[in-house]
Design an enzyme around this catalytic site. Structure first.
Site, PDB file in Angstrom:
ATOM      1  CB  CYS A  91      -0.862   0.012   1.357  1.00 61.10           C
ATOM      2  SG  CYS A  91      -1.766   1.458   1.352  1.00 61.10           S
ATOM      3  CG  ASP A 380      -3.195  21.316  16.959  1.00 64.38           C
ATOM      4  OD1 ASP A 380      -2.429  20.692  15.975  1.00 64.38           O
ATOM      5  OD2 ASP A 380      -4.163  20.447  17.244  1.00 64.38           O
ATOM      6  CB  CYS A 407       0.958  17.417  12.350  1.00 66.78           C
ATOM      7  SG  CYS A 407       0.368  18.979  11.412  1.00 66.78           S
TER       8      CYS A 407
HETATM    9  C1  LIG Z   1      -4.089  20.729  12.894  1.00 63.91           C
HETATM   10  S1  LIG Z   1      -5.781  21.327  13.161  1.00 63.91           S
HETATM   11  C2  LIG Z   1      -6.113  21.374  14.684  1.00 63.91           C
HETATM   12  C3  LIG Z   1      -7.563  21.500  15.149  1.00 63.91           C
HETATM   13  C4  LIG Z   1      -7.705  21.263  16.539  1.00 63.91           C
HETATM   14  N1  LIG Z   1      -6.682  21.605  17.445  1.00 63.91           N
HETATM   15  C5  LIG Z   1      -7.739  19.643  16.765  1.00 63.91           C
HETATM   16  O1  LIG Z   1      -6.860  19.076  17.503  1.00 63.91           O
HETATM   17  O2  LIG Z   1      -8.712  18.858  16.302  1.00 63.91           O
HETATM   18  C6  LIG Z   1      -5.361  22.785  12.388  1.00 63.91           C
HETATM   19  C7  LIG Z   1      -6.538  23.986  12.511  1.00 63.91           C
HETATM   20  O3  LIG Z   1      -5.959  25.378  12.002  1.00 63.91           O
HETATM   21  C8  LIG Z   1      -7.274  25.777  11.273  1.00 63.91           C
HETATM   22  N2  LIG Z   1      -6.557  26.887  10.440  1.00 63.91           N
HETATM   23  C9  LIG Z   1      -5.535  26.929   9.386  1.00 63.91           C
HETATM   24  N3  LIG Z   1      -5.033  28.055   9.059  1.00 63.91           N
HETATM   25  C10 LIG Z   1      -5.603  28.777  10.052  1.00 63.91           C
HETATM   26  C11 LIG Z   1      -5.252  30.225  10.391  1.00 63.91           C
HETATM   27  N4  LIG Z   1      -4.603  31.020   9.673  1.00 63.91           N
HETATM   28  N5  LIG Z   1      -6.078  30.871  11.347  1.00 63.91           N
HETATM   29  C12 LIG Z   1      -6.734  29.893  12.202  1.00 63.91           C
HETATM   30  N6  LIG Z   1      -6.991  28.711  12.143  1.00 63.91           N
HETATM   31  C13 LIG Z   1      -6.220  27.932  10.983  1.00 63.91           C
HETATM   32  C14 LIG Z   1      -7.651  24.502  10.294  1.00 63.91           C
HETATM   33  O4  LIG Z   1      -8.768  24.727  10.001  1.00 63.91           O
HETATM   34  C15 LIG Z   1      -7.616  23.530  11.533  1.00 63.91           C
HETATM   35  O5  LIG Z   1      -9.088  23.338  11.892  1.00 63.91           O
END
Ligand SMILES: C[S@@+](CC[C@H](N)C(=O)[O-])C[C@H]1O[C@@H](n2cnc3c(N)ncnc32)[C@H](O)[C@@H]1O
Length: 450
Positions: A91, A380, A407
């Site tokens: 895969c 995050d 991540c």
């Molecule tokens: C890795 S996820 C983490 C979400 C949450 N902390 C979780 O553990 O489920 C990153 C989040 O950042 C949001 N995001 C991306 N760019 C952003 C920005 N410039 N400002 C605010 N949020 C943003 C995305 O939509 C997403 O929901």
């Protein structure tokens, strides 16, 4: 590579050239590493340490080249035979499945350390032991598949072969998905075949079926499927959501038509979360609990703190922290996710959490004005990490502690370096293995103001 010492620098190999290589390391991103004795490095997709391979160069630069395995001349004695196999091929989504699990986690631990030291120039932090995954298979609650066609025109539904947007591997049993998730995908493929519907072809821009996302609540048993197509007129699909994309981009954004269930629910850390199809949710529910546990430990809440959860998604971290904090404020760019976060606060009876839909770039200053400066900031972000400007906004929060959930250690590293230049110290870092059988790495970092 030849073991003979070289006295003069050799010309770099050309793209398309085949080389016999011994792999001695794993690079960030998962490729095997071979080093020529003059220091020239070749990154080989599909190769593992201990392998001897014949590899074809796909890219050649001054100091390094990229290649893919043409032939496994002699496999590493540690190689496991692959468990996740489609059409007789390993895969492409489980790139590390032949690497024994203890070696997978050891490589991730080392790569986090390497990124922080080499890219970030950081030291003096405590790198804690990686939290290994509870389940090595069938742990993903969301998978995305693409449609393709065999030469005889039969529709296929699966993953792109590694590095090949034009070659699709048909999938019957994805070992990272649950049995129910596999059944849902196969039902959509059977329907497409029975109806004689064509896959969308990116080159000719003809055809219909583009991709399918299957998301599950592992604990609720809910299933959500989202089919993306190029045109609106065709038989009603056996899925919850149907998105039509008219343009050639092939992305999954910009829905113009949606049928059926918009949200599924999932239980995490004793709380219930509703998740819209457009909102982010951690793809490994069990390990998300462990990840948030590490983040909560690093936040050292005493019950009175004001916490900012930047990039909060549907509020999972903010609501997990709310019980131990004075108040929590979540910021997130996707309005549907913020609507979910507000609903989730209500469902769980959390009254000390507020959520704002905004870009972190422009939303932090107004948040400080509205809420006051926080004691703890949780960050995050997506894989790209924070821009330097957003790091400056985080610094303006003047929080005592910053808990950074990442991540991608290669973007955490420069962000953490910028924070240390502004008076923070990187204290503790703990990788958490959310993605067994793959090279993806998650970790939590604690930075404290000196
Ligand atoms: C890795 S996820 C983490 C979400 C949450 N902390 C979780 O553990 O489920 C990153 C989040 O950042 C949001 N995001 C991306 N760019 C952003 C920005 N410039 N400002 C605010 N949020 C943003 C995305 O939509 C997403 O929901």
């Amino acid at each position: 590579m030849s073991a003979e010492p070289q006295t003069t620098a050799r010309p770099r190999p050309a793209r398309g050239e085949q080389l016999d290589l011994e792999i001695d390391d794993l690079a960030y991103g998962g490729k095997g590493v071979a080093r020529r004795d003059d220091g020239y490095v070749v990154f080989v997709a599909g190769a593992l340490p201990g392998d001897r391979v014949r590899a074809e160069l796909t890219k050649s630069k001054r100091n390094y080249a990229e290649a893919r395995v043409e032939q496994l001349l002699s496999p590493s004695p540690d190689r496991l035979s692959p468990e996740c196999v489609h059409d007789g091929e390993p895969c492409p989504g489980c790139a590390w499945q032949s690497l024994p699990y203890p070696r997978q986690v050891a490589a991730k631990q080392r790569q986090v350390d390497d990124a922080l030291r080499r890219i970030g120039g950081l030291d003096g932090f405590e790198l804690e032991e990686i939290v290994p995954a509870d389940d090595l298979w069938r742990y993903r609650n969301k998978l995305e598949y693409s449609f393709g066609e065999r030469e005889d025109g039969e529709v296929t539904l699966g993953f792109h072969a590694r590095g090949r947007w034009d070659l699709l591997v048909d999938v019957d049993d994805c070992k990272l998905a649950s049995e129910a998730g596999n059944e849902a995908r196969n039902a959509v493929r059977d329907w497409a075949r029975a109806e004689g519907l064509p896959a969308y072809d990116r080159r000719s821009r003809r055809g219909l079926l583009r991709n399918l996302a299957v998301r599950e609540g592992h604990r609720s048993g809910h299933l959500q499927t989202r089919l993306v197509t190029s045109a609106a007129r065709f038989p009603r699909p056996p899925v919850d959501l149907h998105t039509v994309i008219e343009g050639p981009s092939g992305g999954t954004d910009g829905p113009t038509g949606v049928l059926g269930r918009e949200r599924i629910s999932e239980e995490l850390g004793g709380l219930r979360f509703e998740i819209s199809h457009s909102a982010f949710f951690q793809t490994n529910t069990t390990m998300a609990e462990r990840l948030y546990g590490v983040a909560r430990d690093y936040a050292s809440l005493r019950g009175t703190e004001r916490v900012f959860d930047l990039y909060c998604g549907i509020g999972t971290i903010a609501l997990t922290f709310a019980r131990g904090a004075g108040e929590v404020w979540g910021l997130e760019i996707v309005p549907d996710a913020i609507a979910d976060a507000e609903r989730n606060a209500e469902i769980n009876g959390v009254t000390n959490a507020r959520f704002r839909a905004a870009n972190a770039r422009t939303g932090v200053r107004p948040l400080i004005e509205e809420a006051g400066k926080p004691d703890v900031v949780v960050i995050d972000p997506p894989r790209a990490g924070l821009s330097q400007k957003i790091v400056r906004r985080v610094i303006e929060c003047e929080a005592q502690r910053i808990v950074y959930v990442s991540c991608n250690p290669t973007t955490l590293a420069p962000n953490a370096a910028q924070l240390t230049e502004a008076g923070y110290r990187l204290r503790r870092v703990r990788p958490v293995d959310m993605f067994p059988q793959t090279p993806h790495i998650e970790c939590v970092a604690l930075l404290e103001r000196e």
